[in-house]
Design a protein around this motif. Structure first.
Motif, PDB file in Angstrom:
ATOM      1  N   SER A 115       0.842  -1.186   0.000  1.00 19.66           N
ATOM      2  CA  SER A 115       0.000   0.000   0.000  1.00 19.66           C
ATOM      3  C   SER A 115       0.884   1.246   0.000  1.00 19.66           C
ATOM      4  O   SER A 115       1.201   1.813   1.046  1.00 19.66           O
ATOM      5  CB  SER A 115      -0.905   0.005   1.230  1.00 19.66           C
ATOM      6  OG  SER A 115      -1.748   1.138   1.235  1.00 19.66           O
ATOM      7  N   PHE A 170       1.567   5.091  -1.363  1.00 21.12           N
ATOM      8  CA  PHE A 170       1.101   6.331  -1.992  1.00 21.12           C
ATOM      9  C   PHE A 170       2.237   6.953  -2.799  1.00 21.12           C
ATOM     10  O   PHE A 170       2.056   7.374  -3.928  1.00 21.12           O
ATOM     11  CB  PHE A 170       0.593   7.291  -0.927  1.00 21.12           C
ATOM     12  CG  PHE A 170       0.193   8.637  -1.447  1.00 21.12           C
ATOM     13  CD1 PHE A 170       1.033   9.743  -1.296  1.00 21.12           C
ATOM     14  CD2 PHE A 170      -1.018   8.808  -2.098  1.00 21.12           C
ATOM     15  CE1 PHE A 170       0.672  10.985  -1.783  1.00 21.12           C
ATOM     16  CE2 PHE A 170      -1.395  10.045  -2.599  1.00 21.12           C
ATOM     17  CZ  PHE A 170      -0.546  11.132  -2.431  1.00 21.12           C
ATOM     18  N   SER A 171       3.405   7.026  -2.176  1.00 19.19           N
ATOM     19  CA  SER A 171       4.591   7.522  -2.869  1.00 19.19           C
ATOM     20  C   SER A 171       5.823   6.926  -2.216  1.00 19.19           C
ATOM     21  O   SER A 171       5.788   6.530  -1.043  1.00 19.19           O
ATOM     22  CB  SER A 171       4.665   9.044  -2.849  1.00 19.19           C
ATOM     23  OG  SER A 171       4.838   9.517  -1.532  1.00 19.19           O
ATOM     24  N   ASN A 203       7.242   1.396  -9.258  1.00 19.38           N
ATOM     25  CA  ASN A 203       7.920   1.528  -7.950  1.00 19.38           C
ATOM     26  C   ASN A 203       9.164   0.642  -7.892  1.00 19.38           C
ATOM     27  O   ASN A 203       9.399  -0.073  -6.904  1.00 19.38           O
ATOM     28  CB  ASN A 203       6.962   1.184  -6.805  1.00 19.38           C
ATOM     29  CG  ASN A 203       5.935   2.271  -6.553  1.00 19.38           C
ATOM     30  OD1 ASN A 203       6.198   3.446  -6.776  1.00 19.38           O
ATOM     31  ND2 ASN A 203       4.760   1.876  -6.099  1.00 19.38           N
ATOM     32  N   ARG A 225       5.424   6.864   1.746  1.00 15.74           N
ATOM     33  CA  ARG A 225       4.218   7.443   2.330  1.00 15.74           C
ATOM     34  C   ARG A 225       3.055   6.526   1.964  1.00 15.74           C
ATOM     35  O   ARG A 225       2.896   6.147   0.800  1.00 15.74           O
ATOM     36  CB  ARG A 225       3.975   8.850   1.814  1.00 15.74           C
ATOM     37  CG  ARG A 225       5.036   9.861   2.244  1.00 15.74           C
ATOM     38  CD  ARG A 225       4.694  11.254   1.759  1.00 15.74           C
ATOM     39  NE  ARG A 225       3.537  11.796   2.466  1.00 15.74           N
ATOM     40  CZ  ARG A 225       2.907  12.893   2.089  1.00 15.74           C
ATOM     41  NH1 ARG A 225       3.300  13.559   1.022  1.00 15.74           N
ATOM     42  NH2 ARG A 225       1.872  13.340   2.793  1.00 15.74           N
ATOM     43  N   LEU A 226       2.246   6.187   2.956  1.00 19.87           N
ATOM     44  CA  LEU A 226       1.165   5.223   2.755  1.00 19.87           C
ATOM     45  C   LEU A 226      -0.099   5.893   2.222  1.00 19.87           C
ATOM     46  O   LEU A 226      -0.959   5.222   1.636  1.00 19.87           O
ATOM     47  CB  LEU A 226       0.871   4.496   4.058  1.00 19.87           C
ATOM     48  CG  LEU A 226       2.084   3.801   4.706  1.00 19.87           C
ATOM     49  CD1 LEU A 226       1.673   3.095   5.984  1.00 19.87           C
ATOM     50  CD2 LEU A 226       2.731   2.833   3.734  1.00 19.87           C
ATOM     51  N   ASN A 227      -0.221   7.197   2.436  1.00 18.41           N
ATOM     52  CA  ASN A 227      -1.329   7.967   1.878  1.00 18.41           C
ATOM     53  C   ASN A 227      -0.908   9.421   1.837  1.00 18.41           C
ATOM     54  O   ASN A 227       0.206   9.764   2.223  1.00 18.41           O
ATOM     55  CB  ASN A 227      -2.608   7.779   2.698  1.00 18.41           C
ATOM     56  CG  ASN A 227      -2.423   8.141   4.155  1.00 18.41           C
ATOM     57  OD1 ASN A 227      -2.070   9.278   4.481  1.00 18.41           O
ATOM     58  ND2 ASN A 227      -2.653   7.180   5.038  1.00 18.41           N
ATOM     59  N   GLY A 228      -1.821  10.285   1.404  1.00 22.74           N
ATOM     60  CA  GLY A 228      -1.471  11.674   1.169  1.00 22.74           C
ATOM     61  C   GLY A 228      -1.129  12.474   2.408  1.00 22.74           C
ATOM     62  O   GLY A 228      -0.513  13.533   2.304  1.00 22.74           O
ATOM     63  N   SER A 233       0.115  10.805   5.395  1.00 24.85           N
ATOM     64  CA  SER A 233       0.906  10.004   6.337  1.00 24.85           C
ATOM     65  C   SER A 233       2.320  10.536   6.434  1.00 24.85           C
ATOM     66  O   SER A 233       2.801  11.221   5.523  1.00 24.85           O
ATOM     67  CB  SER A 233       0.935   8.543   5.890  1.00 24.85           C
ATOM     68  OG  SER A 233       1.865   8.366   4.837  1.00 24.85           O
TER      69      SER A 233
END
Length: 121
Positions: free
Chosen positions: A27, A29-30, A76, A100-103, A105
């Motif tokens: 999971s 995000f980035s 990735n 980063r797991l989400n925008g 985090s």
């Protein structure tokens, strides 16, 4: 759960080449930057090269002009092309990624399990 999995290590003669790959999954995000570190027996882990999403790179002086780091942002995945290998390059090479797991985090630091590179003289 985020995983970084390296491949491509092995045994090569001095002057030869190897290409390492590291694929990040989970999971994500980035993941920025991505990079390679290495640890030789009895020595501390050291930076080899890093790359950010936009393509800017940073290299250890010892590998400049011989190693090239690149990445496929869509996959990735980060690569390390190693040319003109020397016995001093012998080490376990570790992939690293700041994830980063989400925008919103924070950034978490992940490592791969390592892949052995051995350069014979």
């Amino acid at each position: 759960q985020v995983q970084l999995v390296e491949s491509g290590g092995g045994l090569v003669q001095a002057g030869g080449s190897l290409r390492l790959s590291c694929a990040a999954s989970g999971s994500i995000f980035s993941i920025n930057p991505m990079g390679w570190y290495r640890q030789a027996p009895g020595k501390q882990r050291e930076l080899v090269a890093t790359i950010i999403t936009g393509g800017s790179t940073n290299y250890a002086d010892s590998v400049k002009g011989r190693f090239t780091i690149s990445r496929d942002n869509a996959k990735n995945t980060v690569y390390l092309q190693m040319n003109s290998l020397k016995p001093d390059d012998t080490a376990v090479y570790y992939c690293n990624g700041h994830v980063r797991l989400n925008g919103i985090s924070p950034t978490y630091n992940y490592w791969g399990q390592g892949t052995q590179v051995t350069v014979s003289s």
